[in-house]
Design an enzyme around this catalytic site. Sequence first.
Site, mmCIF file in Angstrom:
data_model
loop_
_atom_site.group_PDB
_atom_site.id
_atom_site.type_symbol
_atom_site.label_atom_id
_atom_site.label_comp_id
_atom_site.label_asym_id
_atom_site.label_seq_id
_atom_site.Cartn_x
_atom_site.Cartn_y
_atom_site.Cartn_z
ATOM 1 N N ASP A 168 0.868 -1.253 -0.134
ATOM 2 C CA ASP A 168 -0.037 -0.150 0.039
ATOM 3 C C ASP A 168 0.763 1.353 0.016
ATOM 4 O O ASP A 168 2.276 1.126 0.264
ATOM 5 C CB ASP A 168 -0.917 0.035 1.172
ATOM 6 C CG ASP A 168 -2.322 0.643 0.986
ATOM 7 O OD1 ASP A 168 -2.308 1.345 0.040
ATOM 8 O OD2 ASP A 168 -3.120 0.730 1.618
ATOM 9 N N HIS B 159 -10.257 -1.806 -7.590
ATOM 10 C CA HIS B 159 -10.095 -0.767 -6.682
ATOM 11 C C HIS B 159 -9.224 0.323 -7.305
ATOM 12 O O HIS B 159 -9.563 1.298 -6.960
ATOM 13 C CB HIS B 159 -9.518 -1.492 -5.530
ATOM 14 C CG HIS B 159 -9.223 -0.451 -4.202
ATOM 15 N ND1 HIS B 159 -10.163 0.497 -3.674
ATOM 16 C CD2 HIS B 159 -8.081 -0.080 -3.558
ATOM 17 C CE1 HIS B 159 -9.882 0.859 -2.656
ATOM 18 N NE2 HIS B 159 -8.535 0.872 -2.713
HETATM 19 C C1 HEM Z 1 -5.059 2.485 -3.365
HETATM 20 C C2 HEM Z 1 -6.051 -1.145 -0.486
HETATM 21 C C3 HEM Z 1 -9.542 1.562 1.236
HETATM 22 C C4 HEM Z 1 -8.843 4.976 -1.799
HETATM 23 C C5 HEM Z 1 -4.991 1.221 -2.905
HETATM 24 C C6 HEM Z 1 -3.890 0.042 -3.100
HETATM 25 C C7 HEM Z 1 -4.211 -0.995 -2.119
HETATM 26 C C8 HEM Z 1 -5.450 -0.398 -1.290
HETATM 27 C C9 HEM Z 1 -3.407 -2.441 -1.918
HETATM 28 C C10 HEM Z 1 -2.537 0.214 -3.909
HETATM 29 C C11 HEM Z 1 -1.362 1.041 -3.246
HETATM 30 C C12 HEM Z 1 -1.385 2.256 -3.864
HETATM 31 O O1 HEM Z 1 -1.448 2.475 -5.105
HETATM 32 O O2 HEM Z 1 -0.844 3.233 -3.088
HETATM 33 C C13 HEM Z 1 -7.074 -0.555 0.331
HETATM 34 C C14 HEM Z 1 -7.588 -1.461 1.266
HETATM 35 C C15 HEM Z 1 -8.799 -0.709 1.856
HETATM 36 C C16 HEM Z 1 -8.777 0.391 1.206
HETATM 37 C C17 HEM Z 1 -7.361 -2.964 1.820
HETATM 38 C C18 HEM Z 1 -9.647 -1.073 2.958
HETATM 39 C C19 HEM Z 1 -9.475 -1.691 3.886
HETATM 40 C C20 HEM Z 1 -9.543 2.740 0.688
HETATM 41 C C21 HEM Z 1 -10.660 3.920 0.643
HETATM 42 C C22 HEM Z 1 -10.650 4.818 -0.398
HETATM 43 C C23 HEM Z 1 -9.285 4.095 -0.967
HETATM 44 C C24 HEM Z 1 -11.810 3.766 1.620
HETATM 45 C C25 HEM Z 1 -11.144 5.906 -0.533
HETATM 46 C C26 HEM Z 1 -12.574 5.920 -0.523
HETATM 47 C C27 HEM Z 1 -7.374 4.530 -2.539
HETATM 48 C C28 HEM Z 1 -6.870 5.277 -3.592
HETATM 49 C C29 HEM Z 1 -5.635 4.661 -4.108
HETATM 50 C C30 HEM Z 1 -5.806 3.427 -3.123
HETATM 51 C C31 HEM Z 1 -7.176 6.789 -3.963
HETATM 52 C C32 HEM Z 1 -4.685 4.945 -5.021
HETATM 53 C C33 HEM Z 1 -5.171 4.648 -6.459
HETATM 54 C C34 HEM Z 1 -4.247 5.128 -7.514
HETATM 55 O O3 HEM Z 1 -3.782 6.192 -7.456
HETATM 56 O O4 HEM Z 1 -3.865 4.600 -8.441
HETATM 57 N N1 HEM Z 1 -5.628 0.996 -1.793
HETATM 58 N N2 HEM Z 1 -7.843 0.495 0.229
HETATM 59 N N3 HEM Z 1 -8.849 2.964 -0.393
HETATM 60 N N4 HEM Z 1 -6.805 3.220 -2.513
HETATM 61 FE FE1 HEM Z 1 -7.446 1.852 -1.138
#
Ligand code: HEM
Length: 533
Positions: A247, A392
């Site tokens: 992450d 996601h």
């Molecule tokens: C990216 C997991 C909750 C928004 C990521 C990544 C993972 C991840 C593994 C990829 C790492 C990265 O690109 O930095 C999770 C898990 C969650 C969660 C397991 C809940 C337990 C959320 C929530 C939001 C969110 C609640 C917003 C509503 C984002 C965003 C990115 C991201 C904006 C970056 C995407 C990009 O710029 O390509 N998340 N996330 N995440 N997540 Fe989550």
Amino acid sequence: LVITSMHLSPAARARLYNQTISLVYYICTLTNNAPSSDLADVFPCSPPLDLGKVQGDILAGGLPKKTETCYFFRINDAYVHEFRTQLGKLVPLITSTAEVINDQRKQLAQNKKDAAEKKITPPHLKLSGVNISFSTKGLKKMGITDEIGDAAFDAGMLAGAKELGDIGTSPSNGPFDPDWIPAFKQEIDGLILITGDSYATVAEKLAEIEKILLVQARNPIIHEVIRLVGDVRSGKEKGHEHFGFQDGISNPAVTDVDANPNPGQQVVPQGIILLGRPGDAPTLGTPAAPVTRPHWALDGSFLSFRYLFQLVPEFNAFLKNNPIPITGLTREQGSELLGARLVGRWKSGAPVDLAPLHDDPVLGQDPLRNNNFHYTFPDDQQTQTRCPFAAHLRKTNPRGDLDQFGPNALPPHRIIRSGIAFGPEVSAVEAASEKTHLPRGLLFIAYQSNIEQGFQFIQQSWSNTPKFPPRKPANEIPGFDPIIGQTNDDGVRTLSGTDPNSQTANLKLPKQWVVPKGGEYFFSPSIPALKER
Ligand code: HEM
């Protein structure tokens, strides 16, 4: 002074704006004049950004941390005046962005030294960080009642839980009651974040804070509502959330804060994260009567907090039972591929857009390459061979999918994430039973200058909305974000395109693997605003 900035990207425009502000201030200093109010009218003038004045968790990748305590408090009604006085004594403990950047440099130098000396258990540097934020109730209690310009913040997260899709009940005679733990249904006035590179460092800081706010005294100035502790996972899981994926890779860079953005890393104007800076757009008000931010809000940011439980054994069992059938891949590899296509990255962090069939840990760990993709491969923008539209990563940052709407469509919806995992590792018993026995998940923290455009928009209008991103032909429905997408109207969650060979087949998701158990919106003021209190 006339500035022509047509045909510039938002980032370039923000940079030009900043440079001009600095120039105006420089001229003002030379002529011994303050910028006049007339000038402020045509050119909403704010002083050049000073990173020593911005709280440290907001920019620069968060406070230094191995462990983090989130201390939610309520101000004792009888001691509001004392709280405001003691807040002044707390200010020297608050860590600024400039200090965080300095600590990161120190840590990097130490890591290099430890590696050169082949130290197996290097001593820690006793780095720590403290930040403080207030809910709308907290600000009001302190007598701060002027409009800050964010309707979601003013209402609080509990009031918007139904719209966020959280599960709960709707009694006929009362408001929606989400399935949250009781602490988050109580009044929470503020949140203190305390991070450190050891439990001892955090305990020391916490003791200092409690002494200032007389927490242990007979008449405490604040009451603890709930304390949540998050930890960076250890060993090879370091930096990975509980489903096992790396992450914290793709936060946007901020103009004039991140000097060297990585290739593909989006650069957003400061005002997307900080109030009162170029690019900041409050939600309240009409064009006829625009709401400007109050002066004390400058360089503050809104913090969206979510207490998210993750059902890890259940998630793993689903992957195991639904491998993507691809010739040449084993069943186990098919399961790994499904996980990667649900998230949009492999466990190592490698984006599926660049590594479609197999994980590539070297790519995953390479900041010069792991963000450099756009979802615009010749065959990918309108199909989902490489990355499902609803993955996601693609739902929460659709990158090139929004190009059709122009360069200003995406930046308002970018946030800076700074959360941390909580809870124990999955035990052998849990893994074997494929059922969660102990709570674990993510203390989700995100910063933005506008909650309705930031966290709330991403959750509601993107992750929970099956038709997003918009497709041609219009009947192709991407589906729910399988990680955080949710609905509380008994709808079944599905998504399309998880099988690269069967673009339109829908995968039915049996269960929500991320379950919100609470949350609140806070405002993290600048350090000068805290001093002013
Ligand atoms: C990216 C997991 C909750 C928004 C990521 C990544 C993972 C991840 C593994 C990829 C790492 C990265 O690109 O930095 C999770 C898990 C969650 C969660 C397991 C809940 C337990 C959320 C929530 C939001 C969110 C609640 C917003 C509503 C984002 C965003 C990115 C991201 C904006 C970056 C995407 C990009 O710029 O390509 N998340 N996330 N995440 N997540 Fe989550």
